[in-house]
Design a protein around this motif. Structure first.
Motif, PDB file in Angstrom:
ATOM      1  N   GLY A 182      -2.376  14.646  13.776  1.00 16.13           N
ATOM      2  CA  GLY A 182      -3.435  13.971  13.050  1.00 16.13           C
ATOM      3  C   GLY A 182      -3.324  12.466  13.173  1.00 16.13           C
ATOM      4  O   GLY A 182      -2.275  11.940  13.562  1.00 16.13           O
ATOM      5  N   PHE A 183      -4.406  11.797  12.874  1.00 14.51           N
ATOM      6  CA  PHE A 183      -4.398  10.332  12.854  1.00 14.51           C
ATOM      7  C   PHE A 183      -5.111   9.888  11.592  1.00 14.51           C
ATOM      8  O   PHE A 183      -6.323  10.084  11.446  1.00 14.51           O
ATOM      9  N   ASP A 184      -4.353   9.314  10.651  1.00 12.08           N
ATOM     10  CA  ASP A 184      -4.901   8.914   9.358  1.00 12.08           C
ATOM     11  C   ASP A 184      -5.170   7.415   9.305  1.00 12.08           C
ATOM     12  O   ASP A 184      -4.356   6.617   9.759  1.00 12.08           O
ATOM     13  N   ILE A 185      -6.313   7.073   8.748  1.00 13.50           N
ATOM     14  CA  ILE A 185      -6.735   5.677   8.614  1.00 13.50           C
ATOM     15  C   ILE A 185      -6.797   5.340   7.126  1.00 13.50           C
ATOM     16  O   ILE A 185      -7.411   6.074   6.339  1.00 13.50           O
ATOM     17  N   ALA A 186      -6.144   4.253   6.724  1.00 14.14           N
ATOM     18  CA  ALA A 186      -6.158   3.828   5.318  1.00 14.14           C
ATOM     19  C   ALA A 186      -7.516   3.210   4.994  1.00 14.14           C
ATOM     20  O   ALA A 186      -7.927   2.241   5.619  1.00 14.14           O
ATOM     21  N   VAL A 187      -8.215   3.782   4.021  1.00  9.39           N
ATOM     22  CA  VAL A 187      -9.503   3.237   3.588  1.00  9.39           C
ATOM     23  C   VAL A 187      -9.360   2.458   2.278  1.00  9.39           C
ATOM     24  O   VAL A 187     -10.289   1.798   1.842  1.00  9.39           O
ATOM     25  N   SER A 220       0.827  -1.194   0.000  1.00 11.66           N
ATOM     26  CA  SER A 220       0.000   0.000   0.000  1.00 11.66           C
ATOM     27  C   SER A 220       0.862   1.244   0.000  1.00 11.66           C
ATOM     28  O   SER A 220       1.908   1.288   0.647  1.00 11.66           O
ATOM     29  N   ASN A 221       0.434   2.251  -0.734  1.00  4.70           N
ATOM     30  CA  ASN A 221       1.131   3.529  -0.741  1.00  4.70           C
ATOM     31  C   ASN A 221       0.495   4.529   0.218  1.00  4.70           C
ATOM     32  O   ASN A 221       1.007   5.626   0.398  1.00  4.70           O
ATOM     33  N   ALA A 222      -0.646   4.176   0.818  1.00  2.00           N
ATOM     34  CA  ALA A 222      -1.334   5.063   1.756  1.00  2.00           C
ATOM     35  C   ALA A 222      -0.501   5.218   3.023  1.00  2.00           C
ATOM     36  O   ALA A 222      -0.016   4.241   3.576  1.00  2.00           O
TER      37      ALA A 222
END
Length: 195
Positions: free
Chosen positions: A69-74, A26-28
């Motif tokens: 921030g907190f990023d979640i891969a969708v 994954s690149n996310a």
């Protein structure tokens, strides 16, 4: 028979990238991130009269702050998550001892990013922001704040697995403060780390 083997080889070749992503590639860029920010901001005011759309610059200066921030891969290339930003401003307009200055800007909202290659990301942010002002006229000093919608778009580039830099441009509408409409435009850079 040769045509069948050639067709099968091509099919496997085209399917390989998709299979690699299904296997977990994954690149996310997901997870907790913390970044230091430096921006050049231009707060503006609009005329008190709603029929007059004239816009005046309060001033332009540098503001410093940070973002968490907190990023979640969708998906394999898209992340979504909340963010919180705080910036301390140095914008000040003065007339002798009297002045009006921007103290700080606090924003919270939603961040969405789209991976570009293995290191890049195009992102957008939309949230709620609170701009705080301080004014002094004679011996009287007061602090007021206005809040409204703030958004930004930008590009991020990664270095290694954890570090990144960003370039960003944004706009905020902070509503009325003392009967006057306030807006804020900014461009800036950030440097952060993911955990």
């Amino acid at each position: 028979m040769k045509k069948l083997i050639l067709a099968a080889t091509c099919a496997v070749g085209f399917a390989s990238p998709a299979l690699a992503q299904e296997d977990g590639e994954s690149n996310a860029k997901a997870g907790l991130r913390v970044e230091a920010r430096a921006i050049y901001e231009t707060p503006t005011v609009s005329d008190i009269d709603d029929e007059d759309d004239d816009v005046y610059k309060l001033g332009s200066a540098v503001a410093f702050g940070g973002e968490v921030g907190f990023d979640i891969a969708v998906s394999s290339s898209v992340v979504v998550g909340p963010y919180l930003t705080f910036e301390k401003s140095s914008v000040k307009a003065s007339d002798g001892a009297d002045y009006l200055k921007v103290k700080d800007n606090l924003a919270a909202g939603l961040h969405i990013g789209y991976a570009v290659g293995s290191k890049g990301q195009i992102y957008g942010k939309l949230g709620y922001a609170k701009l705080r002002l301080e004014a002094q006229v004679g011996a009287l000093r007061a602090t007021e704040s206005g809040s409204g919608v703030q958004g930004a778009i930008g590009y991020e580039h990664g270095f290694g697995d954890k570090f990144y830099v960003r370039a960003e441009a944004g706009y905020g509408d902070n509503g009325r403060i003392g009967g006057i409409k306030f807006q804020r435009r900014h461009i800036g850079v950030g440097m952060g780390v993911r955990f």
